[in-house]
Design an enzyme around this catalytic site. Structure first.
Site, PDB file in Angstrom:
ATOM      1  CG  HIS A   1      13.691  49.043  26.795  1.00 11.34           C
ATOM      2  ND1 HIS A   1      13.575  50.374  27.082  1.00 11.34           N
ATOM      3  CD2 HIS A   1      12.859  48.799  25.762  1.00 11.34           C
ATOM      4  CE1 HIS A   1      12.698  50.927  26.256  1.00 11.34           C
ATOM      5  NE2 HIS A   1      12.256  49.998  25.450  1.00 11.34           N
TER       6      HIS A   1
ATOM      7  CE  LYS B   1      15.833  52.571  24.124  1.00  9.82           C
ATOM      8  NZ  LYS B   1      15.089  52.181  25.318  1.00  9.82           N
TER       9      LYS B   1
ATOM     10  CG  ASP C   1      38.788  53.526  22.030  1.00 10.93           C
ATOM     11  OD1 ASP C   1      38.766  52.363  21.564  1.00 10.93           O
ATOM     12  OD2 ASP C   1      39.020  54.534  21.339  1.00 10.93           O
TER      13      ASP C   1
END
Length: 148
Positions: free
Chosen positions: A94, A96, A101
């Site tokens: 779950h 996010k 870079d």
């Protein structure tokens, strides 16, 4: 020696979350590591494919169940050649977050979907805090190894 940290909070429906994500993707020139519950927003998926065309090393970890949802772009990205892994667990992957870079972190509640962009109350923070970037990078690598 103090190092200035650049961070900003972005809130969906009031600010252009998609544009912020697209800009982070377009300015990345080496790596993009993404760990998100779901990706259904084609505007973001197309930007990721453009980054892959520019030879940016893009890797995605997503939820195995959400990858099969209608509108999911996970398999489209995988068939384009973007390395994609999903969890193999009855519980949801779950997270996010994304790392650009190895220098910038995006993290928050924001799902990479049209609903999040247009309807939901969501948020994320973008920061170049080295400690946070390192912590999330370490976690991404652990998950990448676990799901490989």
């Amino acid at each position: 020696k103090s190092t200035k940290v650049d961070s900003q909070a972005i809130f969906s429906t009031r600010q252009d979350c998609v544009r912020t994500i697209q800009n982070l993707i377009s300015f990345a020139d080496k790596t993009i590591d993404i760990c998100v519950f779901t990706i259904t927003d084609d505007r973001i998926s197309h930007q990721l494919m453009d980054a892959a065309k520019r030879r940016v090393k893009v890797r995605i970890i997503s939820d195995d169940e959400k990858a099969h949802d209608p509108g999911s772009d996970i398999f489209k990205l995988k068939s384009f050649g973007v390395p994609v892994l999903t969890d193999r667990d009855p519980n949801h992957m779950h997270h996010k977050f994304a790392i650009f870079d190895g220098k910038k972190l995006l993290n928050g509640s924001y799902n990479w979907t049209r609903s999040a962009s247009h309807h939901n109350e969501e948020n994320f923070v973008v920061t170049d805090d080295r400690g946070l970037v390192a912590d999330f990078s370490t976690h991404f690598e652990r998950l990448w190894k676990q799901f490989s």
